[in-house]
Structure formats: C-alpha cells, structure tokens
Design an enzyme around this catalytic site. Structure first.
Site, mmCIF file in Angstrom:
data_model
loop_
_atom_site.group_PDB
_atom_site.id
_atom_site.type_symbol
_atom_site.label_atom_id
_atom_site.label_comp_id
_atom_site.label_asym_id
_atom_site.label_seq_id
_atom_site.Cartn_x
_atom_site.Cartn_y
_atom_site.Cartn_z
ATOM 1 N N SER A 1 0.740 -1.216 0.147
ATOM 2 C CA SER A 1 0.179 -0.193 0.421
ATOM 3 C C SER A 1 0.706 1.909 0.168
ATOM 4 O O SER A 1 1.818 1.102 0.463
ATOM 5 C CB SER A 1 -0.870 0.094 1.190
ATOM 6 O OG SER A 1 -1.528 1.380 1.731
ATOM 7 N N LYS B 1 1.703 -3.976 6.523
ATOM 8 C CA LYS B 1 2.297 -4.103 5.537
ATOM 9 C C LYS B 1 3.707 -3.751 5.320
ATOM 10 O O LYS B 1 4.028 -4.244 4.166
ATOM 11 C CB LYS B 1 1.584 -2.726 4.663
ATOM 12 C CG LYS B 1 0.099 -2.724 4.543
ATOM 13 C CD LYS B 1 -0.179 -4.626 3.579
ATOM 14 C CE LYS B 1 -1.592 -4.797 3.644
ATOM 15 N NZ LYS B 1 -1.666 -6.182 2.868
ATOM 16 N N TYR C 1 -2.211 -1.348 10.964
ATOM 17 C CA TYR C 1 -2.687 -1.755 9.485
ATOM 18 C C TYR C 1 -1.186 -1.746 8.693
ATOM 19 O O TYR C 1 -1.318 -2.103 8.216
ATOM 20 C CB TYR C 1 -3.923 -1.736 9.268
ATOM 21 C CG TYR C 1 -3.672 -1.898 8.065
ATOM 22 C CD1 TYR C 1 -4.586 -2.768 6.866
ATOM 23 C CD2 TYR C 1 -3.760 -0.213 6.390
ATOM 24 C CE1 TYR C 1 -4.278 -3.168 5.802
ATOM 25 C CE2 TYR C 1 -3.705 -0.196 5.803
ATOM 26 C CZ TYR C 1 -4.062 -1.616 4.921
ATOM 27 O OH TYR C 1 -3.509 -2.292 3.979
HETATM 28 C C1 WQD Z 1 -10.085 8.693 0.675
HETATM 29 C C2 WQD Z 1 -10.218 10.523 1.219
HETATM 30 C C3 WQD Z 1 -10.820 11.347 3.237
HETATM 31 C C4 WQD Z 1 -14.163 8.743 3.454
HETATM 32 C C5 WQD Z 1 -7.033 4.574 1.504
HETATM 33 C C6 WQD Z 1 -7.091 3.535 2.834
HETATM 34 C C7 WQD Z 1 -5.944 2.412 3.244
HETATM 35 C C8 WQD Z 1 -4.661 2.784 2.423
HETATM 36 C C9 WQD Z 1 -4.780 3.834 1.769
HETATM 37 C C10 WQD Z 1 -4.839 0.206 1.985
HETATM 38 C C11 WQD Z 1 -9.598 11.188 2.112
HETATM 39 C C12 WQD Z 1 -12.171 11.484 2.169
HETATM 40 C C13 WQD Z 1 -13.839 9.239 2.712
HETATM 41 C C14 WQD Z 1 -16.116 9.823 3.637
HETATM 42 C C15 WQD Z 1 -14.262 11.219 3.277
HETATM 43 N N1 WQD Z 1 -5.216 1.729 1.366
HETATM 44 N N2 WQD Z 1 -13.190 10.989 2.792
HETATM 45 N N3 WQD Z 1 -15.381 11.363 3.540
HETATM 46 O O1 WQD Z 1 -7.725 7.622 3.691
HETATM 47 O O2 WQD Z 1 -7.123 7.241 0.890
HETATM 48 O O3 WQD Z 1 -6.986 5.597 2.771
HETATM 49 O O4 WQD Z 1 -5.829 4.264 0.677
HETATM 50 O O5 WQD Z 1 -4.100 -0.235 2.241
HETATM 51 O O6 WQD Z 1 -6.226 1.975 4.218
HETATM 52 O O7 WQD Z 1 -8.006 3.442 3.430
HETATM 53 O O8 WQD Z 1 -9.100 6.295 1.733
HETATM 54 O O9 WQD Z 1 -11.093 6.295 0.736
HETATM 55 O O10 WQD Z 1 -10.554 6.057 3.161
HETATM 56 O O11 WQD Z 1 -10.511 8.224 1.302
HETATM 57 O O12 WQD Z 1 -14.257 13.038 2.870
HETATM 58 O O13 WQD Z 1 -16.827 9.243 4.435
HETATM 59 O O14 WQD Z 1 -11.584 10.558 1.152
HETATM 60 O O15 WQD Z 1 -10.565 12.158 4.101
HETATM 61 O O16 WQD Z 1 -9.378 12.505 1.996
HETATM 62 P P1 WQD Z 1 -7.242 6.632 2.284
HETATM 63 P P2 WQD Z 1 -10.759 6.898 1.919
#
Ligand code: WQD
Length: 337
Positions: A125, A154, A150
């Site tokens: 990741s 990784k 988590y």
């Molecule tokens: C994306 C953006 C939130 C939900 C994920 C995985 C993590 C890692 C990387 C794998 C952010 C915003 C989200 C909501 C929002 N992957 N958001 N409202 O944070 O990049 O993490 O990818 O290993 O484990 O979880 O992805 O989809 O949670 O958020 O505003 O209800 O959307 O703040 O900017 P993130 P995400």
C-alpha cells in the site's frame, strides 16, 4: 502449474482472478469467507466462463496451509491478498491485525521457501509512504513510521518477504496500491463493504442509492486547490491487470532483482470535491454532502509517480476517474436492485 490467489473472493482478489483466467492461468483461490461470500465465485465464473479451484482455508491455521500445499503441489506462483484492512479497527485491536496479516504471510512463505523456485506478489500500500514530501511519489520515497497497526503490517510484510527472498529461491514483487475503486464493467463483481463504509467511493455510492443520508467531507481547510484532500483513485480492473503482468514477469524471469517494488496508481491526484463532482456527472444526480472537521490520521495528498510501473513493468492504468466511478455506481445499483 497453478497460481494461488489468497483472498481471491475479496474486492481486488476477485478482479485479479478474472484477469488471470482471461489470460489462461490455472487459478486456485484460498479464502476463509471472513469478508466475502461464495456468490463472488459465481460472479467470477460468469465473467470468465471458467471455474477456478476453491479452498476454504484459514491462513492463520498453519496445519491447514501445509495440507493445502501438499494437495496443490503444482502451485508455482502466489498472489497474496488475504488480509484485514480496516485502519480504525487495527488501532482498536492491533493483535488481531498482527495475527491475521503476519501469521498468514509467514505460514505461506514457510511453504514456498521449500520449493525449488517460487514467485510471490504482495498486496502492499501507498500507506507505507505516509505523508511523502515530494509529489508525485516515487518508489524511492522513504518508508515512514506507520500510522496504524494495519499500515505496520504492510511495512512488516514487505520486510518479511525481502528477508525470506535473500535466503531462498523466492522472487517477489511488492505492489503499492494507491486508492482502488470501481467494479468490473459487467457489474458481476465489485466492492462489498461490511457495515458503514470507511472509504470515500463506497460511501458516495451508498449515499446516492439512499442507504446513507449524506456524505461527510472530512475537512476543506487543507493546503490544496479546493481545501480537500488529494488521492490517486485507480480502477480496480487496471489494478488487477498489473498483478497479471507482474506475475508473468516473474515466471519469465525478467525481474532484475529478487524483490521489485512498484507503485500502482494513475499518476493523477483528485480532490474529494472533484470526486463528488465527477460522480454527480456520471450518475446524473446531486450528491448530498456536508463539510465536517478533518478525520484523524488523514494525509493531505498522495498520488503516484507511475514511471517505473509504466517502463519496467510495461503497465499503465487506462481507465479515467469517470469510468471508475461509473462502474462503481453501476455495481451499487445492481446489488440494491
Ligand atoms: C479518501 C479521501 C478522506 C470518506 C485508503 C485506505 C488505506 C490505504 C490508503 C490501503 C480522504 C475522504 C473519506 C468519507 C471523506 N489503503 N473521505 N468522507 O484515506 O486514502 O485510505 O487508502 O492500504 O488503508 O483506507 O482512503 O477512501 O478512506 O479516503 O471525506 O466518508 O476521502 O478524508 O481524503 P484513504 P479513503
């Protein structure tokens, strides 16, 4: 020879199985159904017109892993997806994450290192980079202190594989995903989050279908063009194809190192508001949302430099954000119909 896909009924795993079958690979899936269902296997079969082998094995059960490799002694390649992946849950229950994600990896590698040769693809990741200083992020960007158990699994996973490769016939590719979204264009398989989705795109599609009242946008005071966070959203089918290319590279012994690392993203960063606007366009409806405070642990910006994957791996993400969101929407409508 067979290719083992662990977690092959999960979101990225199932799409990868389809691409492997399409390319003529013989596939055996291991899945313990902890975050998936047997319906996914049927979806895979409907798309590919072929049936992979399937074994309900819990990779935390060392004996069961040994028994599996005795039965399937012709497994030459492994793509390892099976893992727990909820960041918040990992903070609350770290040992669950270390047990699930580390023990299973160790038991798999213990079997593979006994083979005269073995090819291993690891689902890593971009979280390993934390908030990188330079955008877009190259594979040489320093790995930073993990922000959650988590994320730590990784990082540790990458290290465990690297150490094992040094003393065995294991060759491995570490694939660092940015933000996988979307679903198969057939809408036969897609993402199936349990409970309230933590990730942006499933939350958006569930809001649009009426399952959630409104989306909370976590912060609009970040130092970005519109104040919301930037991510690199990649279509899951593009991501799946990269696994096939990586495995073919190892099978053809074209790898330059025993361990190779690639970023898998599109190279383009999109803000949360851009994702919302694009979703509204492809779904032709307004998405109810409100701006709320920042979410703890969120980084400001992360998008990939994909040069290495493009030139060395010979792979490039093809789908646009519109296509990815449109497939996610089609999938949401299908599962709620
Ligand atoms: C994306 C953006 C939130 C939900 C994920 C995985 C993590 C890692 C990387 C794998 C952010 C915003 C989200 C909501 C929002 N992957 N958001 N409202 O944070 O990049 O993490 O990818 O290993 O484990 O979880 O992805 O989809 O949670 O958020 O505003 O209800 O959307 O703040 O900017 P993130 P995400």
């Amino acid at each position: 020879m067979k290719t083992l896909v662990t977690g092959g009924l999960g979101f990225i795993g199932s799409h990868t199985v389809v691409e492997l079958l399409n390319e003529g690979f013989e596939v055996v899936i291991i899945d313990n159904l902890s975050n998936s269902s047997m319906d996914v296997l049927e979806g895979i079969e409907r798309i590919a017109g072929k049936k992979p082998w399937f074994e309900n094995v819990d990779l935390k059960d060392k004996k069961a892993v040994q028994t599996f490799f005795k039965k399937y002694d012709d497994v030459a390649g492994v793509i390892h997806f099976a893992a727990s992946k909820a960041v918040g849950e990992s903070v609350e229950n770290p040992l669950l994450y270390y047990e699930n994600n580390i023990n299973s990896l160790v038991y798999l590698l213990q079997e593979l290192q006994q083979k005269p040769e073995a090819s291993f693809i690891f689902s890593s990741s971009c979280t390993v980079y934390g908030q990188a200083e330079i955008m877009p992020i190259t594979e040489n960007a320093p790995v930073q202190q993990a922000m959650s158990p988590y994320g730590n699994t990784k990082q540790m996973g990458e290290e465990i594989i690297t150490d094992t490769a040094k003393v065995s016939n294991l060759n491995a590719v570490l694939l660092r995903y940015f933000n996988p979204i979307g679903a198969h264009p057939s809408a036969e398989i897609g993402e199936l989050p349990i409970g309230v989705p933590q990730n942006l795109v499933p939350f958006i599609t569930q809001t649009a279908i009426g399952l959630r009242t409104e989306l909370s946008v976590y912060g609009d005071d970040y130092p970005t063009s519109d104040g919301t966070c930037i991510r690199d959203y990649i279509h899951v089918v593009d991501l799946a194809k990269a696994h096939v290319v990586a495995l073919q590279r190892l099978f053809a012994k074209k790898n330059l190192d025993k361990i190779e690392t690639f970023n898998l993203g599109t190279g383009t960063g999109s803000s949360v508001l851009e994702v919302i606007t694009t979703f509204e366009k492809v779904s032709n409806q307004r998405l109810p949302y409100k701006i709320v405070g920042r979410r703890e642990g969120d980084i400001v910006s992360a998008y990939a430099n994909t040069d290495k994957a493009n030139t060395v791996l010979g792979w490039k993400a093809k789908s646009t954000l519109e296509e990815a969101l449109s497939s996610a929407w089609k999938w949401e409508k299908k599962i709620r119909s």
